[in-house]
Design a protein around this motif. Structure first.
Motif, PDB file in Angstrom:
ATOM      1  N   PRO A 171       0.838  -1.215   0.000  1.00 48.15           N
ATOM      2  CA  PRO A 171       0.000   0.000   0.000  1.00 48.15           C
ATOM      3  C   PRO A 171       0.868   1.258   0.000  1.00 48.15           C
ATOM      4  O   PRO A 171       1.986   1.267   0.519  1.00 48.15           O
ATOM      5  CB  PRO A 171      -0.794  -0.115   1.311  1.00 48.15           C
ATOM      6  N   HIS A 172       0.331   2.322  -0.576  1.00 54.80           N
ATOM      7  CA  HIS A 172       1.075   3.574  -0.596  1.00 54.80           C
ATOM      8  C   HIS A 172       1.104   4.210   0.783  1.00 54.80           C
ATOM      9  O   HIS A 172       0.332   3.862   1.682  1.00 54.80           O
ATOM     10  CB  HIS A 172       0.466   4.550  -1.611  1.00 54.80           C
ATOM     11  N   SER A 173       2.009   5.142   0.979  1.00 54.59           N
ATOM     12  CA  SER A 173       2.118   5.854   2.253  1.00 54.59           C
ATOM     13  C   SER A 173       0.884   6.728   2.479  1.00 54.59           C
ATOM     14  O   SER A 173       0.200   7.127   1.529  1.00 54.59           O
ATOM     15  CB  SER A 173       3.379   6.718   2.249  1.00 54.59           C
ATOM     16  N   PHE A 174       0.629   7.027   3.757  1.00 53.42           N
ATOM     17  CA  PHE A 174      -0.480   7.920   4.094  1.00 53.42           C
ATOM     18  C   PHE A 174       0.038   9.279   4.547  1.00 53.42           C
ATOM     19  O   PHE A 174      -0.597   9.964   5.345  1.00 53.42           O
ATOM     20  CB  PHE A 174      -1.349   7.289   5.183  1.00 53.42           C
ATOM     21  N   SER A 175       1.195   9.663   4.019  1.00 53.91           N
ATOM     22  CA  SER A 175       1.728  10.989   4.311  1.00 53.91           C
ATOM     23  C   SER A 175       0.892  12.046   3.590  1.00 53.91           C
ATOM     24  O   SER A 175       0.065  11.736   2.730  1.00 53.91           O
ATOM     25  CB  SER A 175       3.190  11.081   3.863  1.00 53.91           C
TER      26      SER A 175
END
Length: 311
Positions: A171-175
């Motif tokens: 999954p991609h980062s949640f930044s």
């Protein structure tokens, strides 16, 4: 007062977080491996990405090159459009997977849920070609497709993430940048917008960049902000003055109550004095009667003693 302050804070928050449309920069100087020249190019606001395209009005088709700079060694990159809404679900994605061994793969993926793993699949509109390259840290996705419903204004999104050793997409980062990588794209006007709270300056969409009304629009917004600050100051001054007046009235009331209590005390003392003076003659009269009775009693006793002695 609280409502005015809340409105002002809301206005200030919306104003400071607004992102204006991206302006053209010389991204067209980039030389692509396929030697294709793109008429339009825009820098996207986050994730170090740029978008290049050619729009063909006669057929309603576009050729797109999505360029992601500073891509990691083993990662995935995706660019998608959403023909029906501005959310993640319903997007039609072009994906590139770059592995640490240098290999790269490009394919299409329809996003049907929030738990997507970007599985390979067909899109709902015609795809003419899709490919990807990796050069000097740049992952570039090339795609040619027919615009869905012949719409030139579309919602789009872009994203990046890592790839596991077994080839699974993480999954991609949640930044903050990853959560802000979406917006709108106009293939005709060439305007790209990042969606970061664009409600206040949404009027820029209908204003030409070189039009004097654009400055007027900004001036009106700044004037509204100044008016909000002035209203806030006036409100605070009014509240402070009201509190001061209220305190003064309270002090006056306390002084009046004390003065009235003093008058009541003096009046009570005078009444007691008058009552005491009125009772004094009665007391003297009673004492005189008692004294007369005592003297009469003594005389009677003397006469009685003389009779017993025979005098």
């Amino acid at each position: 007062m609280a409502s005015i302050r809340n409105l002002f804070l809301l206005f200030l928050t919306s104003f400071t977080t607004t992102v204006v449309p991206a302006t053209s920069q010389p991204y067209n100087t980039y030389t692509f491996p396929n030697n294709v020249d793109y008429a339009a190019c825009e820098g996207l606001p986050v994730l170090e990405s740029t978008l290049h395209w050619n729009y063909r009005p006669s057929s309603g088709a576009v050729d797109v090159a999505f360029n992601k700079a500073n891509a990691k060694g083993s990662s995935w990159v995706a660019w998608a459009i959403n023909p029906t809404s501005n959310g993640m679900v319903g997007s039609e994605a072009f994906v590139a997977i770059h592995k640490s061994d240098g290999s790269i793969k490009a394919y299409t993926s329809p996003i049907t849920s929030c738990e997507t793993m970007l599985q390979e699949g067909n899109l709902t509109f015609p795809i003419y070609s899709v490919s990807a390259t990796y050069t000097n840290g740049h992952v570039i996705i090339f795609a040619s497709f027919q615009l869905p419903f012949n719409r030139t204004l579309v919602n789009h999104a872009w994203q990046e993430g890592l790839v596991s050793d077994d080839g699974t997409l993480r999954p991609h980062s949640f930044s903050r940048p990853n959560l802000q990588s979406f917006g709108t794209l106009d293939f005709v006007s060439g305007k790209v917008h990042g969606i970061l709270n664009t409600d206040v300056l949404k009027g820029f969409d209908i204003l030409d960049a070189h039009n004097i009304w654009k400055k007027t629009y900004v001036g009106i917004i700044i004037s509204l902000a100044i008016i909000a600050v002035i209203l806030e100051v006036i409100t605070w001054i009014w509240v402070c003055n009201k509190k001061m007046v209220k305190k003064s009235e309270e002090h006056v009331d306390i002084g009046q109550q004390r003065a009235q209590l003093g008058r009541y005390t003096n009046l009570s003392s005078n009444i007691n004095e008058v009552v005491g003076n009125a009772a004094l003659p009665n007391q003297l009269h009673c004492m005189h009667q008692l004294q007369s009775k005592r003297l009469r009693k003594e005389e009677i006793l003397k006469e009685a003693n003389l009779d017993r002695k025979g005098i």
